[in-house]
Design a protein around this motif. Structure first.
Motif, PDB file in Angstrom:
ATOM      1  N   ILE A  21       4.715  -1.313 -11.223  1.00 54.41           N
ATOM      2  CA  ILE A  21       3.643  -1.090 -10.130  1.00 54.41           C
ATOM      3  C   ILE A  21       2.352  -1.437 -10.428  1.00 54.41           C
ATOM      4  N   LEU A  22       1.976  -1.788 -11.659  1.00 50.35           N
ATOM      5  CA  LEU A  22       0.739  -2.190 -11.960  1.00 50.35           C
ATOM      6  C   LEU A  22       0.164  -3.431 -11.343  1.00 50.35           C
ATOM      7  N   LYS A  23       1.192  -4.383 -10.850  1.00 50.41           N
ATOM      8  CA  LYS A  23       1.004  -5.467 -10.097  1.00 50.41           C
ATOM      9  C   LYS A  23       0.727  -5.102  -8.632  1.00 50.41           C
ATOM     10  N   TRP A  24       1.062  -3.894  -8.457  1.00 47.95           N
ATOM     11  CA  TRP A  24       0.700  -3.510  -6.969  1.00 47.95           C
ATOM     12  C   TRP A  24      -0.832  -2.756  -6.943  1.00 47.95           C
ATOM     13  N   LYS A  25      -1.920  -3.644  -6.821  1.00 45.65           N
ATOM     14  CA  LYS A  25      -3.020  -3.395  -6.953  1.00 45.65           C
ATOM     15  C   LYS A  25      -3.786  -2.425  -6.062  1.00 45.65           C
ATOM     16  N   TYR A  26      -3.072  -2.512  -4.826  1.00 50.91           N
ATOM     17  CA  TYR A  26      -3.390  -1.389  -3.601  1.00 50.91           C
ATOM     18  C   TYR A  26      -2.669  -0.464  -3.156  1.00 50.91           C
ATOM     19  N   ILE A  27      -1.618  -0.099  -4.080  1.00 46.49           N
ATOM     20  CA  ILE A  27      -0.715   0.937  -3.824  1.00 46.49           C
ATOM     21  C   ILE A  27      -1.401   2.189  -3.887  1.00 46.49           C
ATOM     22  N   LEU A  28      -1.009   3.040  -2.591  1.00 51.67           N
ATOM     23  CA  LEU A  28      -1.830   4.271  -2.698  1.00 51.67           C
ATOM     24  C   LEU A  28      -0.726   5.422  -2.733  1.00 51.67           C
ATOM     25  N   HIS A  29       0.422   5.004  -1.951  1.00 51.26           N
ATOM     26  CA  HIS A  29       1.691   6.206  -1.639  1.00 51.26           C
ATOM     27  C   HIS A  29       3.147   5.617  -2.337  1.00 51.26           C
ATOM     28  N   VAL A  81       0.942  -1.277   0.069  1.00 52.41           N
ATOM     29  CA  VAL A  81      -0.007  -0.016   0.018  1.00 52.41           C
ATOM     30  C   VAL A  81       0.780   1.379  -0.093  1.00 52.41           C
ATOM     31  N   HIS A  82       1.910   1.183   0.579  1.00 47.35           N
ATOM     32  CA  HIS A  82       2.900   2.462   0.770  1.00 47.35           C
ATOM     33  C   HIS A  82       4.202   1.761   0.614  1.00 47.35           C
ATOM     34  N   VAL A  83       5.099   2.531  -0.438  1.00 47.21           N
ATOM     35  CA  VAL A  83       6.358   2.217  -0.636  1.00 47.21           C
ATOM     36  C   VAL A  83       7.220   3.640  -0.727  1.00 47.21           C
ATOM     37  N   ASP A  84       8.142   3.454   0.021  1.00 45.86           N
ATOM     38  CA  ASP A  84       8.946   4.632   0.347  1.00 45.86           C
ATOM     39  C   ASP A  84      10.551   4.380   0.088  1.00 45.86           C
ATOM     40  N   PHE A  85      11.553   4.706  -1.034  1.00 47.48           N
ATOM     41  CA  PHE A  85      12.563   4.749  -1.364  1.00 47.48           C
ATOM     42  C   PHE A  85      13.465   5.940  -1.311  1.00 47.48           C
ATOM     43  N   ALA A  86      12.877   7.005  -0.586  1.00 42.73           N
ATOM     44  CA  ALA A  86      13.409   8.233  -0.751  1.00 42.73           C
ATOM     45  C   ALA A  86      14.866   8.381   0.053  1.00 42.73           C
ATOM     46  N   TYR A  87      15.719   9.428  -0.760  1.00 43.77           N
ATOM     47  CA  TYR A  87      16.944   9.629   0.020  1.00 43.77           C
ATOM     48  C   TYR A  87      18.168   8.436  -0.333  1.00 43.77           C
ATOM     49  N   ASN A  88      17.973   7.720  -1.456  1.00 44.68           N
ATOM     50  CA  ASN A  88      18.968   6.543  -1.966  1.00 44.68           C
ATOM     51  C   ASN A  88      19.564   7.156  -3.144  1.00 44.68           C
ATOM     52  N   LYS A  89      20.170   6.076  -3.715  1.00 45.38           N
ATOM     53  CA  LYS A  89      21.085   6.369  -4.934  1.00 45.38           C
ATOM     54  C   LYS A  89      20.395   5.506  -6.188  1.00 45.38           C
ATOM     55  N   LEU A  90      19.323   5.473  -5.981  1.00 44.29           N
ATOM     56  CA  LEU A  90      18.644   4.613  -7.449  1.00 44.29           C
ATOM     57  C   LEU A  90      18.795   5.499  -8.689  1.00 44.29           C
ATOM     58  N   SER A  91      19.267   4.822  -9.572  1.00 43.95           N
ATOM     59  CA  SER A  91      19.368   5.523 -10.848  1.00 43.95           C
ATOM     60  C   SER A  91      18.189   4.946 -11.750  1.00 43.95           C
ATOM     61  N   SER A  92      17.721   3.913 -11.271  1.00 37.22           N
ATOM     62  CA  SER A  92      16.412   3.320 -12.306  1.00 37.22           C
ATOM     63  C   SER A  92      15.287   2.783 -11.386  1.00 37.22           C
ATOM     64  N   PHE A  93      14.270   2.501 -11.829  1.00 34.70           N
ATOM     65  CA  PHE A  93      13.258   2.085 -11.280  1.00 34.70           C
ATOM     66  C   PHE A  93      12.135   1.194 -12.214  1.00 34.70           C
ATOM     67  N   ASN A  94      12.567   0.182 -12.711  1.00 37.38           N
ATOM     68  CA  ASN A  94      11.928  -0.568 -13.883  1.00 37.38           C
ATOM     69  C   ASN A  94      11.015  -1.698 -13.228  1.00 37.38           C
ATOM     70  N   ILE A  95      10.122  -0.906 -12.344  1.00 41.55           N
ATOM     71  CA  ILE A  95       9.186  -1.822 -11.702  1.00 41.55           C
ATOM     72  C   ILE A  95       7.830  -1.729 -12.198  1.00 41.55           C
ATOM     73  N   LEU A 141      -3.035   4.670  -7.753  1.00 39.59           N
ATOM     74  CA  LEU A 141      -1.954   5.325  -7.149  1.00 39.59           C
ATOM     75  C   LEU A 141      -2.611   6.862  -6.841  1.00 39.59           C
ATOM     76  N   ALA A 142      -2.645   7.291  -5.502  1.00 40.65           N
ATOM     77  CA  ALA A 142      -3.170   8.528  -5.096  1.00 40.65           C
ATOM     78  C   ALA A 142      -2.062   9.522  -4.558  1.00 40.65           C
ATOM     79  N   ALA A 143      -0.820   9.181  -4.351  1.00 40.40           N
ATOM     80  CA  ALA A 143       0.245  10.146  -4.011  1.00 40.40           C
ATOM     81  C   ALA A 143       1.649   9.904  -4.516  1.00 40.40           C
TER      82      ALA A 143
END
Length: 377
Positions: A150-158, A134-148, A180-182
């Motif tokens: 997220i349509l498989k996360w049916k309940y994701i809001l944030h 429902v909530h995923v937070d990867f803030a303040y890291n060193k990610l250069s890609s995010f090839n995920i 996705l709301a936020a």
């Protein structure tokens, strides 16, 4: 009442009553055993479970015992404990550069995943299988890609990806999720937005300080529920002769907060006076020399003078600047003066939230809500 009792007894024999009584007793005994078994586990075997689960994720020291904030060991089996977790929260772990293998297999019912202020450089594809998120937070890291996907996360809001270096991502999934709301993707200097998007539930969007260009059309057909839009530090239209994206006026019944600071604007569109729900606008550090009188009158009538920020614009040196807030804030990124926090909230009543935009010495570390680091406490 007696008539009803006689009728019921006529159709419910003594043997049937006895059967239902025994069934109820068995039902109660089962739940008593279940309660006692799980209580014994919680009291006596917690450390054993932590050791067992930390061993599964052996490549990451104390991953389960330190990171899992809400353990649900009996989520899938009533009498056999496992490493299921509802909330995984890891913060300020500079040795963490990736997530351990097996996280999706062993934590299939994860709801909250937060890896904050670490050195995460990669997000494994297997987290797509965490379909309960429902909530995923990867803030303040060193990610250069995010090839995920997220349509498989049916309940994701944030979804929070701010303060990384993302230049590659699954744009189809990110900008076309039905629920996705936020979304926070600010401060990713190589981030971009595709030309075609449709985010029907997106309510809160932060894309500030990415130096990106918005899609040609950005309105009710793309983000029909958008209320809070923070776009400062970007180019709002590919056509530099225009101010805002095409069709932005179709959001007139939705937008409440609008940040267009540092967007190289020479003017604001006159239709902003029709944005009747708008009660905050940040247009600082542009080249705006005139603001439509109808909009200026709306600012006064809505009593939002202190929430219409226009400092470092040419209009502030004219007589029309009196209807808007031309006062210098404590920084170009923070949206209040360094003394305003004390005026808004009497001592001891201020909310304890660290706004990273105001986390500087000039802003008194967001009214002392921050500790001087980059991260919210």
């Amino acid at each position: 009442m007696e008539t009803i009792q006689i009728t019921q007894n006529k159709f419910c024999s003594h043997s049937r009553k006895l059967f239902m009584f025994v069934l109820a007793i068995i039902h109660c005994i089962f739940f008593i055993i279940l309660f006692v078994t799980q209580l014994i586990h919680i009291v006596s075997y917690q450390s054993i479970l932590n050791e067992k689960c930390d061993l599964i994720f052996a490549s990451h020291k104390n991953f389960y015992s330190d990171g899992c904030k809400i353990q649900i060991p009996f989520c899938t089996q009533n009498f056999v404990s496992n490493c299921e977790c509802a909330a995984l929260w890891i913060e300020n772990n500079k040795s963490m550069t990736d997530l351990p293998v097996g996280i999706a297999t062993n934590m299939a019912h994860l709801k909250l995943l937060r890896v904050l202020n670490c050195n995460l450089t990669n997000v494994p594809q297997e987290i797509e299988e965490l379909t309960q998120l429902v909530h995923v937070d990867f803030a303040y890291n060193k990610l250069s890609s995010f090839n995920i996907d997220i349509l498989k996360w049916k309940y994701i809001l944030h979804l929070n990806l701010k303060f990384n270096n993302i230049s590659s991502y699954n744009e189809e999934a990110l900008w076309n999720h039905p629920g996705l709301a936020a979304l926070w993707v600010n401060s990713n200097p190589h981030f971009y937005m595709p030309e075609k998007i449709y985010s029907p539930s997106l309510f809160y969007l932060v894309i500030t300080n990415n130096s990106l260009t918005l899609p040609s059309s950005f309105g009710a057909e793309q983000v029909p529920q958008l209320n809070f839009f923070y776009a400062g530090g970007n180019q709002l239209n590919k056509d530099i002769t225009k101010t805002f994206p095409n069709n932005f006026e179709t959001l007139s019944n939705k937008i409440a907060h609008l940040d267009v600071a540092r967007c190289n604007l020479n003017a604001l569109p006159s239709y902003l006076s029709n944005f009747h729900n708008l009660f905050y606008i940040d247009a600082r550090n542009n080249s705006i020399s005139e603001v439509d009188k109808v909009f200026r009158d709306a600012i006064v009538s809505r009593k939002m003078e202190n929430r219409a920020l226009f400092s470092s614009n040419p209009i502030c040196s004219t007589s029309n600047g009196k209807d808007i807030n031309c006062a210098k804030m404590c920084s170009d990124y923070c949206n209040y003066k360094n003394w305003e926090d004390d005026e808004l909230y009497p001592h001891g009543t201020e909310p304890k939230y660290c706004d990273p935009r105001c986390n500087s010495k000039e802003c008194k570390w967001d009214g002392f809500d921050c500790d001087g680091s980059l991260i919210e406490p």
